[in-house]
Scaffold this active site. Structure first.
Site, PDB file in Angstrom:
ATOM      1  N   ASP A   1       5.213   0.326 -82.336  1.00 50.85           N
ATOM      2  CA  ASP A   1       6.640   0.149 -82.619  1.00 50.85           C
ATOM      3  C   ASP A   1       7.235   1.360 -83.336  1.00 50.85           C
ATOM      4  OD1 ASP A   1       6.845  -2.579 -81.604  1.00 50.85           O
ATOM      5  OD2 ASP A   1       5.530  -3.079 -83.270  1.00 50.85           O
TER       6      ASP A   1
ATOM      7  N   ASP B   1       0.230   4.312 -83.033  1.00 48.87           N
ATOM      8  CA  ASP B   1       0.949   3.106 -83.407  1.00 48.87           C
ATOM      9  C   ASP B   1       1.877   2.788 -82.235  1.00 48.87           C
ATOM     10  OD1 ASP B   1       2.334   1.126 -85.065  1.00 48.87           O
ATOM     11  OD2 ASP B   1       3.944   2.610 -85.137  1.00 48.87           O
TER      12      ASP B   1
END
Length: 239
Positions: A70, A68
């Site tokens: 953020d 991922d």
């Protein structure tokens, strides 16, 4: 039954000493803790280190690994705080505003801070010969400057375009969690992320999911319960 004066004196003295040790000499002025109470509050988290993850992969051929973005590889709250203040200061509707995504993906992340835990993980996987993919819940923008930025920041070999799984019109498989589609598409065998959706997507795909801790000053609220699904949690991964 009769007791000697000496025995009674010793018993009384011991009781007074124990009483003195049990009570504070002065009243406490604020909440504190003792070691037993704090240990009772510690959840049985399956903590792992980068070295332990590496050891668990020994003997396995190179694989596809995904991250991922953020709060997992980039501390990017500044970009989202800026976007909220500009596009919807009173609510979170900016996350559904394409203008926001066009602007953010077009260069705001040059101000995002790379997480050292992610750098260490990526270096370890690349030394193994693993292929790195990035799968994000962001909506794609008109100008993807995020892909080259990640490639440069983390020294990614054979960089693949970022998989933007948010918004409408995304070519996704029929999965409950949107990142599951990216995981399955690229035959990923190990996924890293900070959110519940990351761990649940990995579970849905039937692969190993490892949680990274979210930075304590992140604007992405509420904070998830790391280890809440029985997943492994990387130590010292909030920065």
């Amino acid at each position: 039954m009769k007791f000697s004066r000496t025995f009674l004196f010793t018993l009384l003295s011991t009781a007074l000493v124990c009483s003195a040790q049990a009570a504070p000499k002065e009243p406490y002025t604020q909440p504190g803790f003792d070691t037993r109470s704090i240990e009772k509050q510690q959840a049985p988290i399956h903590w792992v280190s980068v070295e332990q993850i590496k050891a668990s992969l020994e003997g396995k051929p190179p694989m596809n690994v995904s991250f991922d973005i953020d709060d997992t590889v980039l501390a990017s709250s500044g970009c989202f705080y800026y976007g909220k203040e500009k596009y919807s200061p009173n609510d979170y509707s900016y996350l559904k505003n394409q203008d926001f995504w066009d602007e953010i993906n077009a260069g705001c992340d040059k101000y995002s801070i790379p997480k050292e835990a992610a750098r260490e993980l990526i270096n370890m996987h690349q030394e193994r010969g693993d292929k790195i993919f990035f799968i994000t819940g962001r909506t794609a923008g008109k100008d993807d400057q995020l892909t080259p930025l990640l490639a440069k920041t983390f020294g990614i070999k054979d960089m693949q375009p970022v998989n933007f799984m948010g918004g409408h019109g995304v070519d996704q498989l029929k999965t409950k969690f949107n990142k599951t589609a990216g995981i399955l598409k690229h035959n990923v065998q190990l996924h890293y992320g900070d959110s519940d959706d990351d761990i649940l997507a990995a579970k849905e795909a039937g692969i190993r999911g490892i949680r990274l801790l979210r930075a304590t000053n992140s604007t992405y609220l509420p904070f998830p319960q790391a280890g809440g699904y029985g997943e492994e949690v990387l130590i010292n991964s909030s920065y």
